[in-house]
Enzyme design. Structure first.
Site: not given
Ligand code: ARG
Length: 471
Positions: A167, A288, A294, A301
């Protein structure tokens, strides 16, 4: 680049144009054509044609001299298409007609004899199977490489302790090696699934004709042998009218992506500041355009994101094939783009995963710190009571109360005094401290498939012996 040869003259009249009085509408020509995507099958189409020429020779349709002329013409067409010097325009409709049309330009009317006893339905079914066989081996190779990488990184991290989750809540301490080897097993089943699917792809349809079988005395087994197929199709309608083998591959591709996406997701989580378990190499991340600090895990992804399109390709073809009457229908021309797209996507993602994993930095301290907080050893405290005679359910209740007490007092189990333990149960003695240490917790799990260091190293050893065998 060399000037492109146009086969327009030969194709002004369509190869099938005999019964037509009016030229094809330009819009229809564009919509009907598959050459913009099926041209990738040219080498497989030509291989199939070379085998068909041998079969026609055996059937007495071609002389040996004619066969030779056709084969050398086909080889030339293959070289030309490979070099990009043939204009593959939509008036040629598809790769099968483009090859025939160029062949006829090169060797004259004899080129038209090659299509004896064969239909394009035959050809396209054959080409996809030939192509898919090649690609399945490539995907298997890439999965093998990824599995080798997982083993390497697991070996490097045989002593790295991390929290195991259920979980997404810290559950029990595990070895990072154990975690990575879970993926090794998953990708192993993907390989099995591909090889199993291959059995149904590896069946030769040529000789099915348009749908009812060829009226010529074609030695279909010879074609299968020349093309390296293990078997021939048993029913001509099925031979040209089925794409379930493609659906099967697309299903396997979807499962591969489902598995990859889980690994991708973990890399994304682990590289976040919240986890800080790993740092992906600059080479496999991007920045970024606005936030200078970043470092984004775009590749992981994208692996996660592209899973959606691979599932979509499966659903697209399932829907195309649904309720199609036998045998071939033009709807089935829609089989190739989803197939090609899934193959390209799966290969592209698998290729990048190995170097991305190899180059990531593992922050062992952060992992171990996380494993030490979150009461990951609570089950071990319960097991301590069980060993001393308390039924597990009661032990679970006692330990739950201890955890609640610790949370209230902002303490960890390790920090508790023996007296404090005993206030919850007289069964606790001073040795409870040792019993709940992370390394004891981990190494107690010696069961086959468990996370104990000895079990994981034994598994690694066995895997390595097997992988050497596989190479
Ligand atoms: N371009 C077609 C396809 O990809 C080849 C088979 C066409 N057959 C036919 N009779 N129109 O499915």
């Amino acid at each position: 680049m060399a000037k492109k040869v146009s086969t327009k003259k030969a194709s002004k009249k369509k190869l099938w144009g005999g019964r037509f009085k009016v030229a094809t509408d330009k819009l229809v020509e564009e919509l009907n054509a598959s050459i913009s995507f099926d041209s990738r099958l040219y080498a497989h189409d030509i291989r199939g044609s070379i085998a068909h020429a041998a079969v026609l020779k055996k059937a007495g349709v071609l002389t040996e001299a004619e066969r030779k002329k056709i084969v050398s013409g086909l080889n030339k067409v293959e070289r030309e298409i490979g070099a990009g010097t043939v204009a593959l325009t939509s008036d040629l409709e598809d790769i099968h007609m483009a090859v025939e049309s160029r062949l006829t330009e090169l060797i004259g009317p004899l080129g038209g004899k090659l299509h004896t006893g064969r239909s394009r339905n035959d050809q396209v079914a054959l080409d996809i199977r030939l192509y898919l066989k090649d690609e399945i081996y490539q995907v298997v190779g890439l999965l093998h490489e990824l599995r080798c990488t997982l083993v390497e990184v697991a070996e490097e991290n045989i002593d790295t302790v991390m929290p195991g989750y259920t979980h997404l809540q810290r559950a029990q301490p595990i070895l990072m090696a154990h975690h990575l080897l879970a993926y090794f097993e998953m990708f192993g089943r993907d390989v099995d699934r591909l090889l199993d699917c291959l059995e149904r792809v590896d069946i030769m349809p040529l000789g099915s004709g348009a749908l009812a079988g060829s009226p010529y005395n074609l030695d279909r087994k010879l074609a299968a042998k020349l093309l390296g197929f293990s078997a021939i199709t048993e029913n001509s309608l099925d031979g040209v009218g089925s794409r379930d083998f493609t659906l099967e591959f697309l299903s396997v591709a979807s499962i591969i992506m489902a598995n990859v996406s889980r690994l991708a997701e973990e890399l994304i989580l682990w590289s976040s500041q919240e986890f800080g378990f790993i740092e992906l190499s600059d080479a496999f991340t991007t920045g970024s355009s606005i936030m200078p600090q970043k470092k984004n895990p775009d590749i992981a992804e994208l692996a996660r994101g592209k899973t959606g399109r691979v599932y979509g390709n499966l659903v697209a073809l399932l829907t195309t094939m649904k309720a199609l009457p036998l045998a071939y229908n033009k709807d089935m021309q829609e089989d190739k783009e989803p197939l090609f797209d899934s193959i390209d996507t799966v290969k592209g993602i698998l290729k990048v995963f190995s170097p991305m994993l190899r180059s990531m930095r593992v922050n062992t301290d952060a992992m171990e710190r996380a494993a030490a907080r979150g009461f990951l050893n609570a089950t071990d405290a319960a097991d301590y009571l069980v060993e001393r005679g308390l039924p597990f359910r009661e032990a679970h209740g006692v330990t739950g109360r201890i955890v609640a007490w610790c949370i209230e007092k902002n303490r960890t189990l390790e920090e508790m005094e023996t007296k404090e333990w005993q206030s919850f149960s007289p069964l606790f003695k001073s040795d409870v401290k040792k019993a709940i240490s992370i390394s004891r917790s981990l190494n107690a799990r010696k069961v086959h498939g468990g996370t104990a260091r000895s079990t994981v190293s034994a598994r690694l050893k066995k895997i390595k012996a097997g992988l050497r065998g596989a190479k």
